[in-house]
Write a protein that holds these residues in place. Structure first.
Motif: not given
Length: 750
Positions: A745-750
């Motif tokens: 999995s990959m998570s991107y935070k913004f």
């Protein structure tokens, strides 16, 4: 004589005219500005300890004038120390803001005012083992095992403290105070489907084993678990997962109000989840689930907290069902199927509103109202061709349900000289309206052969409770509780034109008495005693004219929380639990069979260790001896009840932004029938997780069943007949557990 009177007068004057001061503080999350409940607060100089309440408020009374150091700690946050002066007849007011930080076990204090000795353990677990799946929600309860046996969409089978709880008959489950258990459900009493919760929104777990808490009524025999969702987000994020067996999942979490609202102690966010998998079976499972969740929480007028949440989920799937051992021996693949047309669909929408108001005189008023709309349809085939050798024995269980609920409570702290009396009085109402609770015989999910049961259910549960904790000192307290539940069971049989609507009423009283003695910030002992109950299905209640419908459970625990070293915490408990009546649900026939009085006793052991600043270890070991009290020796085993279980592992968090864990779960062999002539085989499974985290993104890879063990997740002793068999056979039927399953999995935070 005169001198003695003068001395006595001086002593009385000291107590009646004392000039001690007090400290009153509030603790907030530095990012959201929302209050932190349950933070540990220690007045180091005199060894007094307490914890923050719902508004983040804590208080020390009768503090001699002087200079003090206050230590504030909370799992998942960096601890702080505050220096303050206390003056005679004055209250020192403080506000503190905690920032997220690394976990140090040395900062964890054994609290004297926490009646639930497992709070520290569960907080540690959630901080160290981030929840990744809906199943992890339940697995975060120490000593609890689950089994999934219907393609991922059905509620998990639960095991705890010598119970095969089925889908929730003997554990009370809730989310943000809203009930999960379904009474008089089409598939089984207490049916508890937690899949409407997006795992990333789970923040806290309030959990207790045994029938010892007056706030929890129906199904709280083996224990209760109340999951709390996040009140706000630190930042928005998007996650995408992909794994073996055509498995995909995405999660979007959005902060809706931003920093300006947080500065005003307001927070709101929404989250969505979509999942799909074909599963590891020969027949694709075609499992899909869509979840939506939104929540607002804010402080209004400095003395009110309003929380509003809305959620909905829909799920549908195909299932391969359970297969008999003899079919595998005859050449059927373990991941094959006898009836590949099993499966189902379900959905749930929730509205949950909570209003908390601080009242003068250190009192609190809580209101909660909720509405639930629920639908369920499940196709199963447990016996294949036992009853119908032409069309097969597939059944459909179906219902549509609405639940209306309200609960309220009044909390008041009363200071009696040096003793604190914390009281809580509460009550509420839950009303379930079920339309078309159905059991039908079907073929291939396309044709209805016959309706066996179809009716409308109305079930009302009104309750009231009184709970009090008397703290005689900073070390010793007594908790006493009393709860009354009144039920009205209402059923109309839609298949019987001569059957008029029938209702039965019944009430039950539950008592609790618990003792806790904190020797030091390192050692605590407790004794718990209590009575609770689990209810029977409305359809059975009216048929039996209200007999044996609210059987009681009588329990006792004796245990300790022990911190022999700054980086080691143990919890031990010896326990016993007697049930007046055990219920076994026979889904194929739509009946609940009473199986008589039972007794369970055992030992729970939990340990948490900080091996190094970056390495943590944990272990839970649970032993139980479950037996029927009415059957003769050798024929008094309780089918599928666990005897020995263990969960544990290693978790590491490196300064290089790399973290991970290796964990195992062990379940021993257990009896599948009353005389132990048929064995449900145990297993030992190892999972690993590796994660690389940066400010803006996370990358994670996990492997379930790392060593690719062959194991059975769910097992039942079932009498069945295959298509070409002349006679039925009773033996183990099982759902195979997952083989090696790798996911990234990959998570991107913004």
């Amino acid at each position: 004589m005169k001198s003695k009177l003068v001395g006595l007068f001086a002593l009385m004057s000291h107590f009646l005219l004392a000039h001690d001061g007090s400290i009153k503080g509030a603790i907030y999350d530095a990012n959201s500005n929302l209050p932190l409940q349950g933070a540990s607060v220690i007045l180091k100089d005199i060894g007094k300890g307490t914890s923050s309440g719902i508004f983040g408020i804590y208080e020390f009374n009768d503090v001699p004038a002087g200079n003090y150091i206050i230590l504030i700690s909370f799992i998942g946050y960096a601890s702080i120390e505050i220096q303050t002066d206390v003056k005679e007849n004055e209250t020192t007011v403080l506000s503190s803001y905690l920032i997220s930080g690394t976990l140090e076990l040395s900062e964890i204090i054994v609290q004297s005012d926490e009646q639930n000795s497992l709070i520290t353990i569960s907080r540690l677990d959630l901080a160290l083992k981030p929840i990744r799946t809906s199943q992890d929600l339940l697995r975060s309860v120490p000593g609890l095992f689950i089994a999934q046996h219907a393609g991922g969409g059905k509620a998990e089978q639960i095991f705890l403290r010598g119970f095969d709880i089925d889908h929730g008959t003997d554990i009370n489950l809730s989310v943000d105070g809203m009930p999960v258990n379904m009474v008089s459900h089409a598939h089984g009493q207490g049916y508890s489907d937690l899949h409407f919760v997006i795992p990333e929104t789970a923040e806290k777990l309030n959990f207790g084993k045994g029938p010892y808490d007056a706030r929890f009524g129906n199904f709280s025999t083996a224990g209760y678990a109340d999951f709390q969702t996040l009140n706000s987000l630190d930042q928005s994020s998007f996650k995408f997962e992909a794994g073996a067996f055509d498995s995909y999942r995405s999660v979007l979490m959005l902060d809706l109000l931003g920093d300006r609202a947080k500065s005003k102690k307001q927070g709101a966010y929404m989250a969505s989840e979509y999942s799909f998998t074909n599963g590891y079976f020969e027949s694709p499972q075609n499992f899909t689930r869509l979840n939506l969740f939104g929540k607002y929480r804010g402080i209004l007028d400095e003395d009110k907290i309003l929380s509003v949440s809305l959620s909905t989920f829909q799920s549908k799937w195909d299932a391969s069902g359970q297969i008999p051992e003899r079919a595998v021996q005859a050449g059927l693949n373990r991941f094959g199927s006898i009836d590949p047309t099993e499966g189902g669909s379900t959905g749930r929408s929730n509205l949950n509103i909570e209003l908390l108001k601080n009242l003068p005189g250190d009192a609190l008023l809580r209101h909660r109202a909720y509405y639930i709309n629920y639908d369920f349809e499940l196709y199963s085939n447990f016996t294949f061709f036992l009853h119908d050798n032409v069309n097969g024995d597939q059944i459909r269980q179906k219902e549509g349900r609405q639940i209306f609920g309200y609960s309220g409570s009044y909390h008041k702290n009363i200071l009696v000289r040096n003793s604190l009396f914390r009281t809580e009085a509460g009550g509420g109402l839950r009303y379930d309206v079920v339309e078309g609770a159905e059991l039908s015989r079907t073929k291939s999910r396309r044709m209805t052969i016959a309706e066996i049961k179809n009716g409308d259910i109305g079930e009302t549960n009104a309750f009231a409770y009184l709970d009090g904790i008397l703290e005689f000192s900073s070390q010793f307290n007594i908790n006493a509780g009393l709860r009354y539940d009144q039920f009205l069971f209402d059923y109309t049989d839609n298949l019987d034109t001569l059957f008029s609507r029938k209702a039965v009423a019944k009430g039950t009283l539950s008592q609790k008495l618990n003792f806790q003695y904190t020797v030091s910030p390192q050692v605590q002992y407790y004794i718990k005693t209590g009575i609770s109950f689990h209810s029977n299905d409305t359809r059975v209640v009216v048929a039996q004219d209200g007999k044996a419908i609210l059987p009681k459970a009588y329990g006792a625990d004796i245990g300790s929380v022990f911190k022999p070293h700054p980086r080691i915490v143990f919890n031990t408990a010896a326990w016993i639990l007697d049930l007046d009546q055990e219920f076994v649900y026979v889904g194929d026939e739509g009946i609940v069979e009473p199986s008589g009085k039972t007794r369970r006793y055992g030992l729970d052991l939990s340990g948490r260790f900080q091996v190094a600043s970056w390495l943590y270890a944990d272990i839970d070991v649970n032993f139980s001896k479950p037996r029927s009290r009415e059957n003769p020796e050798g024929e008094n085993y309780i089918p599928l009840a666990p005897i020995a279980t263990s969960i544990g592992g290693l978790t590491f968090k490196m300064k290089s932004d790399i973290s991970g864990s290796m964990r195992y779960r062990y379940l021993s062999n257990r009896p599948a029938n009353e005389n132990y002539s048929i064995i449900a085989k145990g297993y030992n499974i190892v999972d690993i997780v590796l994660r690389y985290s940066k400010v803006k993104y996370d990358v994670m890879i996990s492997a379930e069943n790392l060593f690719n063990q062959e194991w059975s997740e769910a097992q039942f002793d079932t009498e069945s007949r295959l298509r070409n068999e002349a006679d039925p056979v009773s033996e183990i039927h099982f759902t195979p557990g997952t083989p090696l399953f790798v996911k990234a999995s990959m998570s991107y935070k913004f």
